[in-house]
Design a protein around this motif. Structure first.
Motif, PDB file in Angstrom:
ATOM      1  N   ARG A   1      19.281  23.183  53.892  1.00  0.00           N
ATOM      2  CA  ARG A   1      20.926  23.416  53.813  1.00  0.00           C
ATOM      3  C   ARG A   1      21.032  23.284  55.528  1.00  0.00           C
ATOM      4  O   ARG A   1      20.392  23.709  56.317  1.00  0.00           O
ATOM      5  CB  ARG A   1      21.045  24.536  53.266  1.00  0.00           C
ATOM      6  CG  ARG A   1      20.964  24.643  51.980  1.00  0.00           C
ATOM      7  CD  ARG A   1      21.450  26.115  51.488  1.00  0.00           C
ATOM      8  NE  ARG A   1      22.866  26.193  51.679  1.00  0.00           N
ATOM      9  CZ  ARG A   1      23.679  26.875  50.711  1.00  0.00           C
ATOM     10  NH1 ARG A   1      23.325  27.279  49.795  1.00  0.00           N
ATOM     11  NH2 ARG A   1      25.047  27.167  51.178  1.00  0.00           N
ATOM     12  N   ASP A   2      22.198  22.922  55.685  1.00  0.00           N
ATOM     13  CA  ASP A   2      22.759  22.941  57.161  1.00  0.00           C
ATOM     14  C   ASP A   2      21.811  22.078  57.877  1.00  0.00           C
ATOM     15  O   ASP A   2      21.488  22.281  59.050  1.00  0.00           O
ATOM     16  CB  ASP A   2      23.148  24.120  57.521  1.00  0.00           C
ATOM     17  CG  ASP A   2      24.162  24.766  56.974  1.00  0.00           C
ATOM     18  OD1 ASP A   2      25.220  24.251  56.696  1.00  0.00           O
ATOM     19  OD2 ASP A   2      24.085  25.958  56.353  1.00  0.00           O
TER      20      ASP A   2
ATOM     21  N   ASP B   1      16.037  24.947  56.637  1.00  0.00           N
ATOM     22  CA  ASP B   1      17.379  24.882  56.984  1.00  0.00           C
ATOM     23  C   ASP B   1      17.750  24.629  58.605  1.00  0.00           C
ATOM     24  O   ASP B   1      16.647  25.017  59.461  1.00  0.00           O
ATOM     25  CB  ASP B   1      17.952  26.387  56.489  1.00  0.00           C
ATOM     26  CG  ASP B   1      17.696  26.270  55.035  1.00  0.00           C
ATOM     27  OD1 ASP B   1      17.410  25.466  54.267  1.00  0.00           O
ATOM     28  OD2 ASP B   1      17.839  27.431  54.459  1.00  0.00           O
ATOM     29  N   ASP B   2      18.842  24.632  58.838  1.00  0.00           N
ATOM     30  CA  ASP B   2      19.484  24.450  60.101  1.00  0.00           C
ATOM     31  C   ASP B   2      18.675  23.682  61.182  1.00  0.00           C
ATOM     32  O   ASP B   2      18.354  24.016  62.220  1.00  0.00           O
ATOM     33  CB  ASP B   2      19.582  26.083  60.654  1.00  0.00           C
ATOM     34  CG  ASP B   2      20.325  26.604  59.885  1.00  0.00           C
ATOM     35  OD1 ASP B   2      21.554  26.284  59.467  1.00  0.00           O
ATOM     36  OD2 ASP B   2      19.914  27.873  59.365  1.00  0.00           O
TER      37      ASP B   2
END
Ligand code: UD1
Ligand code: MG
Length: 454
Positions: A271-272, A289-290
């Motif tokens: 995600r992200d 993520d990120d």
């Protein structure tokens, strides 16, 4: 074993002449996985107890690709029923439950669809055929249905009457057979038809004559897309990629230009995550993520932990691990390399068979010389080390934690923790020598010009 056993037969004996290829058709890849592998994945997800792949003579490469699935060889291509018959010895003893018949060149079949077909079989149908309504039904077998929707017969396009050709519901080729009721009927299939082939589709008429129920399940055209040519392959790839891109976005990744991002069948993306334009994910990539992946990066067999930054123009090869917050910048190539948390490898570097400690800084133009023409050797760089620009680290070699390597060094021996290593020619300075040199050079040039004019 599930309470109702399931088996699958995947047909792949076809040579695929229209592919114009030395490679059997079912080994051509979509999303970096052979088509037959996609079918196998659906069958595995269904929890098939036994899987048999039918190949043609000499297709050892297909056998290798589908291992550990069982292989059956169809000696001559005499039709889809003949292909299924070739698989039966491998299903010896499978007398109860559902047998799914799938095509190796129809890669997008979904497990949910197979589940629906199995359910219909378990509810009493001897044969369940997966139908679809193509934009253009030319060439496909047509499903002749009763008013209650049950299946009466399948008629191949070549053998169909004018009226039957008006039927829009076509045979995808995917079938579920009740092992006890339908398998014994295969023997009764003959080859009196336009192609003189043993049509598996004839099993419907035969089952009906025995008073068995035959049913139709429906699928979308894209799901049962068959690949016969390179153009079909490209179309299938695009369909797959579009679907996967959408899935990535639905799950919380930003794709700046979705159409230019290329995924593999097994890409995992968190995600992200921001993925800029023209990024390629080869097989075996996991992105946490990120993470930001800048434009024109090429990743394969790599793990990218959260907060890491990649590219633009980075190439992460097999066995790369970027730990949390690590940065790998433009024109950097990594292979079998772990970059520690918060470490920076920002420009123009090759790291192969290397371990880079957390918070290290690898200067522009650093190269690990990991290969001597015969063997690969490791480079180990400790935490917080600083490698000056344009250094060559000749492996096997270790640079200790907190050590500094002077720019332009060729490091051939280990560097201890917190040491400063400089391995390059010493600088020599001669006062005024540049002016002297220029005067001399100018004089030579003028003398030559004079000579030419005389
Ligand atoms: C088949 C169906 C047709 C359906 C269409 C969907 C039959 C008789 N017809 O026609 O109703 O609309 O698929 O695409 O089943 N194969 C073998 N051995 C053989 C022949 C085929 O393994 O002897 C394999 C092929 O590799 C292929 C699949 O079976 O994966 C289908 O064969 P193909 O010749 O393409 O059948 P179609 O004529 O397209
Ligand atoms: Mg076909």
């Amino acid at each position: 074993m599930t309470s109702h056993p399931r088996a699958a037969i995947i047909l792949g004996a076809g040579k695929g002449t229209r592919m114009k290829s030395a490679l059997p058709k079912v080994l051509h890849e979509i999303a970096n996985r052979p088509m037959v592998g996609h079918v196998q994945a659906a069958v595995d997800a269904l929890g098939a107890d036994r899987t048999v792949v039918v190949v043609g003579p000499g297709m050892d490469n297909v056998a290798a690709a589908v291992a550990p699935a069982q292989i059956a060889t169809q000696e001559r291509q005499a039709g889809t029923a003949d292909a299924v018959m070739a698989a039966l010895p491998a299903l010896e003893g499978f007398n109860e439950g559902t047998v799914l018949i799938l095509f190796g060149d129809t890669p997008f079949i979904e497990v949910a669809t197979l589940e629906r077909m199995v359910a219909a079989c378990e509810e009493g149908a001897a044969v369940v055929v997966l139908g679809f309504e193509p934009e253009d039904p030319t060439g496909y077998g047509r499903l002749v249905q009763e008013s209650d929707g049950s299946l009466q017969a399948i008629v191949e396009h070549k053998d169909a009457t004018h009226k039957q050709r008006e039927i829009g519901v076509c045979n995808s080729g995917v079938m579920a057979l009740d092992a006890k009721l339908a398998l014994p009927l295969l023997d009764e299939i003959g080859n009196e038809n336009a192609s003189a082939e043993y049509y598996l589709t004839d099993i419907v008429g035969i089952a009906r004559d025995k008073g068995y129920h035959c049913a139709v399940a429906m699928a979308a055209e894209d799901e049962v897309l068959g690949v016969n040519s390179r153009a079909d392959l490209a179309r299938a790839e695009r369909i797959w990629q579009d679907k996967r891109r959408l899935e990535a976005m639905v799950n919380g990744a930003t794709l700046r230009d979705p159409a230019s991002v290329w995924f593999s069948y097994d890409t995992v993306i968190g995600r992200d995550v921001i993925v800029e334009q023209s990024v390629y994910f080869g097989p075996g990539v996991r992105v946490a993520d990120d993470v930001i992946i800048h434009a024109f990066s090429h990743l394969q067999g790599a793990v990218v932990e959260s907060g890491a930054m990649v590219g633009p123009y980075a190439r992460l090869r097999e066995g790369t691990v970027l730990s949390e917050g690590a940065k790998v910048g433009n024109f950097v190539e990594t292979k079998k390399t772990t970059v520690g948390a918060g470490a920076k490898v920002n420009h123009l570097t090759y790291l192969g068979d290397a371990q880079v400690g957390a918070k290290s800084n690898i200067g522009a133009g650093t190269i690990t010389c990991n290969y001597d023409g015969f063997n690969k050797s490791p480079t180990i760089i400790g935490e917080g080390a600083f490698i000056g620009s344009n250094s060559a680290l000749v492996a096997p070699v270790e640079v200790g934690a907190g050590a500094i390597v002077g720019a332009g060094s060729v490091i051939t021996g280990n560097v201890e923790d917190n040491a400063l290593a400089i391995a390059r020619g010493k600088q020599v300075e001669k006062s005024g020598a540049a002016s002297v040199f220029r005067e001399k050079a100018k004089a030579i040039k003028e003398a030559k010009a004079q000579e030419k004019n005389n």
